[in-house]
Design a protein around this motif. Structure first.
Motif, PDB file in Angstrom:
ATOM      1  N   GLU A  45       5.713  -9.668   8.173  1.00 45.06           N
ATOM      2  CA  GLU A  45       5.349  -9.278   6.809  1.00 45.06           C
ATOM      3  C   GLU A  45       6.491  -8.581   6.074  1.00 45.06           C
ATOM      4  O   GLU A  45       6.272  -7.663   5.309  1.00 45.06           O
ATOM      5  CB  GLU A  45       4.097  -8.408   6.810  1.00 45.06           C
ATOM      6  CG  GLU A  45       2.866  -9.130   7.323  1.00 45.06           C
ATOM      7  CD  GLU A  45       1.592  -8.325   7.125  1.00 45.06           C
ATOM      8  OE1 GLU A  45       1.671  -7.134   6.758  1.00 45.06           O
ATOM      9  OE2 GLU A  45       0.520  -8.898   7.326  1.00 45.06           O
ATOM     10  N   LEU A  48       6.071  -8.816   2.364  1.00 40.15           N
ATOM     11  CA  LEU A  48       5.116  -7.852   1.829  1.00 40.15           C
ATOM     12  C   LEU A  48       5.767  -6.483   1.668  1.00 40.15           C
ATOM     13  O   LEU A  48       5.596  -5.826   0.637  1.00 40.15           O
ATOM     14  CB  LEU A  48       3.899  -7.756   2.748  1.00 40.15           C
ATOM     15  CG  LEU A  48       2.809  -6.776   2.351  1.00 40.15           C
ATOM     16  CD1 LEU A  48       2.222  -7.149   0.996  1.00 40.15           C
ATOM     17  CD2 LEU A  48       1.723  -6.738   3.399  1.00 40.15           C
ATOM     18  N   ARG A  52       6.270  -4.538  -1.897  1.00 39.16           N
ATOM     19  CA  ARG A  52       5.789  -3.176  -2.133  1.00 39.16           C
ATOM     20  C   ARG A  52       6.925  -2.237  -2.519  1.00 39.16           C
ATOM     21  O   ARG A  52       6.777  -1.413  -3.423  1.00 39.16           O
ATOM     22  CB  ARG A  52       5.053  -2.647  -0.907  1.00 39.16           C
ATOM     23  CG  ARG A  52       3.709  -3.312  -0.677  1.00 39.16           C
ATOM     24  CD  ARG A  52       2.992  -2.766   0.541  1.00 39.16           C
ATOM     25  NE  ARG A  52       2.730  -1.357   0.475  1.00 39.16           N
ATOM     26  CZ  ARG A  52       1.656  -0.802  -0.105  1.00 39.16           C
ATOM     27  NH1 ARG A  52       0.757  -1.567  -0.665  1.00 39.16           N
ATOM     28  NH2 ARG A  52       1.498   0.508  -0.111  1.00 39.16           N
ATOM     29  N   ILE A  77       4.313 -11.840  -9.329  1.00 36.23           N
ATOM     30  CA  ILE A  77       3.626 -11.502  -8.086  1.00 36.23           C
ATOM     31  C   ILE A  77       2.702 -12.666  -7.724  1.00 36.23           C
ATOM     32  O   ILE A  77       1.914 -13.109  -8.553  1.00 36.23           O
ATOM     33  CB  ILE A  77       2.844 -10.186  -8.247  1.00 36.23           C
ATOM     34  CG1 ILE A  77       3.849  -9.055  -8.486  1.00 36.23           C
ATOM     35  CG2 ILE A  77       1.976  -9.905  -7.030  1.00 36.23           C
ATOM     36  CD1 ILE A  77       3.253  -7.765  -8.927  1.00 36.23           C
ATOM     37  N   ARG A  81      -1.801 -11.542  -4.057  1.00 34.53           N
ATOM     38  CA  ARG A  81      -1.072 -10.300  -3.772  1.00 34.53           C
ATOM     39  C   ARG A  81      -1.242  -9.285  -4.909  1.00 34.53           C
ATOM     40  O   ARG A  81      -0.516  -8.294  -4.971  1.00 34.53           O
ATOM     41  CB  ARG A  81       0.416 -10.577  -3.564  1.00 34.53           C
ATOM     42  CG  ARG A  81       0.725 -11.303  -2.289  1.00 34.53           C
ATOM     43  CD  ARG A  81       0.387 -10.458  -1.096  1.00 34.53           C
ATOM     44  NE  ARG A  81       0.862 -11.086   0.135  1.00 34.53           N
ATOM     45  CZ  ARG A  81       0.471 -10.702   1.321  1.00 34.53           C
ATOM     46  NH1 ARG A  81      -0.380  -9.721   1.455  1.00 34.53           N
ATOM     47  NH2 ARG A  81       0.922 -11.306   2.394  1.00 34.53           N
ATOM     48  N   GLU A  82      -2.189  -9.531  -5.817  1.00 34.87           N
ATOM     49  CA  GLU A  82      -2.420  -8.606  -6.924  1.00 34.87           C
ATOM     50  C   GLU A  82      -2.784  -7.220  -6.399  1.00 34.87           C
ATOM     51  O   GLU A  82      -2.416  -6.208  -6.986  1.00 34.87           O
ATOM     52  CB  GLU A  82      -3.557  -9.103  -7.839  1.00 34.87           C
ATOM     53  CG  GLU A  82      -3.270 -10.377  -8.565  1.00 34.87           C
ATOM     54  CD  GLU A  82      -3.697 -11.619  -7.791  1.00 34.87           C
ATOM     55  OE1 GLU A  82      -3.581 -12.713  -8.342  1.00 34.87           O
ATOM     56  OE2 GLU A  82      -4.140 -11.497  -6.633  1.00 34.87           O
ATOM     57  N   GLU A  84      -1.618  -5.606  -4.047  1.00 38.23           N
ATOM     58  CA  GLU A  84      -0.445  -4.793  -3.707  1.00 38.23           C
ATOM     59  C   GLU A  84       0.030  -3.991  -4.908  1.00 38.23           C
ATOM     60  O   GLU A  84       0.343  -2.805  -4.781  1.00 38.23           O
ATOM     61  CB  GLU A  84       0.692  -5.669  -3.168  1.00 38.23           C
ATOM     62  CG  GLU A  84       0.350  -6.432  -1.910  1.00 38.23           C
ATOM     63  CD  GLU A  84      -0.118  -5.547  -0.767  1.00 38.23           C
ATOM     64  OE1 GLU A  84       0.309  -4.373  -0.669  1.00 38.23           O
ATOM     65  OE2 GLU A  84      -0.940  -6.034   0.027  1.00 38.23           O
TER      66      GLU A  84
END
Length: 128
Positions: A45, A48, A52, A77, A81-82, A84
């Motif tokens: 990840e 991710l 972030r 985005i 993944r909204e 996040e």
């Protein structure tokens, strides 16, 4: 000190040699003229974590809420993944000593942009 450096260099050289040998074996195994495509799935990840970090730095470095919203909207985005972005805005807001309108204005602007952001904020507040 220098003995350790030479030891680590020789270790990496032997590793790269074994990688080259492995590539040669892979090329021999593949039928000539055909390209093998290997799909590598990232289970760590790192994407991710990078997303972030980028969201956080954008929120903290922007001078105005309009600038922040514009930069975050340009990040494109990915769908799904909204949460996040929403969670990062909520977390940043919760870390402040007092409420700052900045986070509310950024959130409100995103809700005006698209319905997917409204849904994401509703879900984010329900789970927080």
């Amino acid at each position: 000190g220098s003995d350790d450096d030479s030891g680590s260099n020789s270790g990496s050289e032997s590793e790269s040699e074994s990688e080259d040998e492995q590539e040669a074996v892979d090329q021999e195994l593949a039928p000539s003229g055909e390209k093998k495509t290997v799909v590598i799935e990232d289970l760590s990840e790192t994407d991710l974590v990078h997303l972030r970090r980028t969201i956080y730095l954008t929120i903290m470095s922007s001078a105005t809420f309009e600038e922040c919203t514009h930069k975050l909207a340009k990040m494109d985005i990915p769908d799904g993944r909204e949460c996040e972005l929403v969670n990062m805005i909520i977390e940043c807001c919760s870390q402040e000593r007092t409420f700052l309108r900045y986070y509310g204005l950024v959130s409100g602007r995103f809700c005006l942009l698209h319905e997917r952001w409204q849904d994401a904020f509703e879900e984010g507040f329900a789970t927080q």
